[in-house]
Each structure stands twice: as structure tokens, then as C-alpha cells.
Design a protein around this motif. Structure first.
Motif, mmCIF file in Angstrom:
data_model
loop_
_atom_site.group_PDB
_atom_site.id
_atom_site.type_symbol
_atom_site.label_atom_id
_atom_site.label_comp_id
_atom_site.label_asym_id
_atom_site.label_seq_id
_atom_site.Cartn_x
_atom_site.Cartn_y
_atom_site.Cartn_z
ATOM 1 N N MET A 79 0.866 -1.069 0.166
ATOM 2 C CA MET A 79 -0.014 -0.112 0.094
ATOM 3 C C MET A 79 0.775 1.119 -0.047
ATOM 4 S SD MET A 79 -1.417 2.995 1.627
ATOM 5 C CE MET A 79 -1.476 2.606 3.411
ATOM 6 N N VAL A 80 0.643 2.217 -0.843
ATOM 7 C CA VAL A 80 1.310 3.291 -0.908
ATOM 8 C C VAL A 80 0.560 4.856 -0.990
ATOM 9 C CG1 VAL A 80 2.947 4.753 -2.465
ATOM 10 C CG2 VAL A 80 3.158 2.158 -2.246
ATOM 11 N N ARG A 81 0.777 5.659 -0.241
ATOM 12 C CA ARG A 81 0.116 6.814 -0.200
ATOM 13 C C ARG A 81 0.934 8.291 -0.457
ATOM 14 N NH1 ARG A 81 -4.648 8.255 2.291
ATOM 15 N NH2 ARG A 81 -4.889 6.244 3.366
ATOM 16 N N GLN A 82 0.585 8.978 -1.472
ATOM 17 C CA GLN A 82 1.333 10.125 -1.698
ATOM 18 C C GLN A 82 0.747 11.090 -0.890
ATOM 19 O OE1 GLN A 82 3.520 11.057 -4.482
ATOM 20 N NE2 GLN A 82 3.703 12.395 -2.685
ATOM 21 N N GLN A 83 1.699 11.597 0.114
ATOM 22 C CA GLN A 83 1.456 12.731 0.916
ATOM 23 C C GLN A 83 2.146 13.973 0.340
ATOM 24 O OE1 GLN A 83 2.214 10.596 4.731
ATOM 25 N NE2 GLN A 83 0.184 10.334 5.070
ATOM 26 N N MET A 84 1.787 15.068 1.397
ATOM 27 C CA MET A 84 2.655 16.361 1.102
ATOM 28 C C MET A 84 4.102 16.152 1.163
ATOM 29 S SD MET A 84 1.810 19.497 0.242
ATOM 30 C CE MET A 84 0.203 19.954 0.689
ATOM 31 N N ARG A 85 4.823 16.189 -0.104
ATOM 32 C CA ARG A 85 6.273 16.113 0.026
ATOM 33 C C ARG A 85 6.818 14.798 0.890
ATOM 34 N NH1 ARG A 85 5.207 21.462 1.207
ATOM 35 N NH2 ARG A 85 5.367 21.317 3.173
#
Length: 290
Positions: free
Chosen positions: A128-134
Motif C-alpha cells: 500500500m502506497v500513499r502520496q502525501q505532502m512532500r
């Protein structure tokens, strides 16, 4: 003797032309404003940035995709990704949001998930991968995963743990980050985590702006809250914690410290509030019961 001028001797202005230009200018502004408002309303339901992506989800939508190679891709709400295949690798470019991948084994081509901060290569089918702020969040629940930052730092994340990384550094593995996969079944599950993280998890499922103050965002929350009914989740949070929720319009909701607690808790980050069986748990059960 001074010359005399009557009003009719003054140069005449072409008032019709001026009015025509003014009406054209005002009409153009109204048209642009209407287009901008329409785009903003449309974006509430479907992220306009995802119109050009291979895979994208609407507000409040989780969607399972079957990829051409037989792999399965579960996208969280308001997420978008692009897919590219070569003879040597399969690459999923995660542009926004979160993805849970079940990759079909292929000895000739590794499966990579690329984010703004680097790449993730699972040493097994699931990650599972999540793109967060920076930064990027990775959770390797069942198998290890290799992380490579944009600067070239390589780290192997052991199974049963999660971590965050930016362009250069990879954080320490943490078992508590396994709870961040709860969105796959429609929940946000937190244990002594900032309330801000709960609100961030709810935002892709809510039509309209959901704001939280710095003071309230620093409170630590415990509980399990539904993503598919954000009103239920917010009522449960308000029952658990000293917060006040204001719905100014159907499109704007704010979360702040409750007035009675604002003075006592202002600036005191890290206060822990466990869920009460008679409050939030009962709200969730009664509302979601079939």
C-alpha cells in the motif's frame, strides 16, 4: 471677449461604442466567473486533474481495477495514477491519493510504484502506497518492499511494518502504520494519532471543504471511524473529544476546540482522548446498523 461655447459644440462621444465594449467586458467576466464556479463545483465530485490519467476515482469512491497483466489495483477516493509497461518493468505512477496493489508475479518484469519522492518495489504481491505532502507512506503488510528515494537511497522495508520517506531520507519502520490500510475496507483506524490525520483521511470522502484548527489538529485520537459516512465520523469524533464542529454551509465544515476547552487546551498538543463506549462507538453502531 471670451469665446462662447454651447454644449452642442463640445466633441461628441460615441456612447454606443463605449457601452458595447463595457457590456462585452462585463459579459466576459461573468462567463469566466461562471466557468470557474462550474469547474470548482465539478471538482468537488471528480478531481479535474484526473481527467487525463489512466485511473482515477471520484470523491467518496474506492474502485478496484484489473490491470492488463492480471494485477489488481485498488484506488482510494480522489486518487489518480498512470500505468506504463516496458520489456523490463511495469510502473504505476501514483499522482495523488493512495493505492493498494496486488501485483501478479512476473520474473522478467518487476512492478514499481513511483511517487514524487521515489519508487517502491514490493518483494511480493501486495503493498500500500500513499502520496502525501512532500513525502510518501508505504505499508508492507504481507511481504517486504524495497524503497528507493529520488536521491538514490535504498532501504528494504520488512513485512509487517510501514514507513514514510521523502526525496532523500527514509524513516524508521513502524508497526503501528499498518492501521493506515484500514481505508481499503472503508475505515480510518487510529491509536494515539493526531486528529489532523483523521480529518485528512475524511477529506477525500467529503464533498466540500473540511478545515481544522492547529489547536484541535494536535489532539491525539483513538478510535475507528467510517469513511463512507463522514457525518457519522464527525459526530463520533465530537462525542470523543473536546472539539466543536460547525457546518457553515453544505460545502464548508470547520473543526475547532470546544469553547469550554479552548482556553484550557490551547497550545497543549498531545492530549490523548480514548473513545467512550457510550458515545462514539454507539453513534457508529446505531448509524451503520443494517
Amino acid at each position: 471677449m471670451l469665446p462662447r461655447f454651447s454644449r452642442t459644440e463640445l466633441p461628441r462621444r460615441d456612447t454606443g461604442l463605449r457601452l458595447g465594449r463595457r457590456h462585452f467586458f462585463l459579459g466576459s467576466l461573468l462567463a469566466l466567473g461562471g466557468a470557474a464556479a462550474g469547474a470548482a463545483i465539478a471538482d468537488v465530485y471528480y478531481p479535474l486533474a484526473g481527467l487525463s490519467d489512466d485511473y482515477a476515482t471520484r470523491t467518496g469512491e474506492r474502485r478496484l481495477y484489473r490491470l492488463p497483466d492480471g494485477s489488481q489495483l485498488l484506488l482510494n477516493a480522489r486518487s489518480r495514477a498512470d500505468l506504463s509497461y516496458t520489456d523490463k518493468e511495469r510502473t504505476l505512477h501514483l499522482r495523488e491519493g493512495a493505492v493498494s496493489l496486488i501485483a501478479r508475479p512476473d520474473a522478467a518484469r518487476a512492478f514499481l510504484i513511483r511517487t514524487s519522492e521515489g519508487t517502491v518495489c514490493p518483494d511480493g504481491p501486495r503493498v500500500m502506497v500513499r502520496q502525501q505532502m512532500r513525502r510518501t507512506l508505504v505499508v508492507a503488510a504481507d511481504n517486504a518492499a524495497e524503497i528507493t528515494t529520488s536521491a538514490g537511497t535504498r532501504t528494504m522495508l520488512a513485512a509487517g511494518s510501514g514507513t514514510r520517506f521523502d526525496n532523500t531520507l527514509v524513516g524508521n519502520p513502524r508497526a503501528d502504520l499498518l492501521a493506515d490500510t484500514a481505508w481499503e475496507t472503508g475505515w480510518v483506524n487510529v491509536h494515539e494519532r493526531p486528529l489532523l490525520e483523521v480529518i485528512q483521511a475524511l477529506r477525500p470522502y467529503r464533498r466540500g471543504a473540511l478545515r481544522i484548527s492547529v489547536a484541535a489538529g494536535g489532539l491525539l485520537a483513538n478510535g475507528r471511524y467510517p469513511l463512507d459516512d463522514t457525518d457519522v465520523a464527525l459526530r463520533a469524533l465530537q462525542a470523543d473529544m473536546p472539539i466543536h464542529i460547525r457546518r457553515i454551509t453544505p460545502w464548508f465544515t470547520s473543526v475547532d476546540l470546544a469553547p469550554a476547552h479552548a482556553r484550557a487546551y490551547a497550545g497543549r498538543r498531545g492530549e490523548v482522548y480514548p473513545p467512550y463506549a457510550a458515545s462514539s462507538s454507539a453513534i457508529v453502531r446505531q448509524t451503520l446498523a443494517p
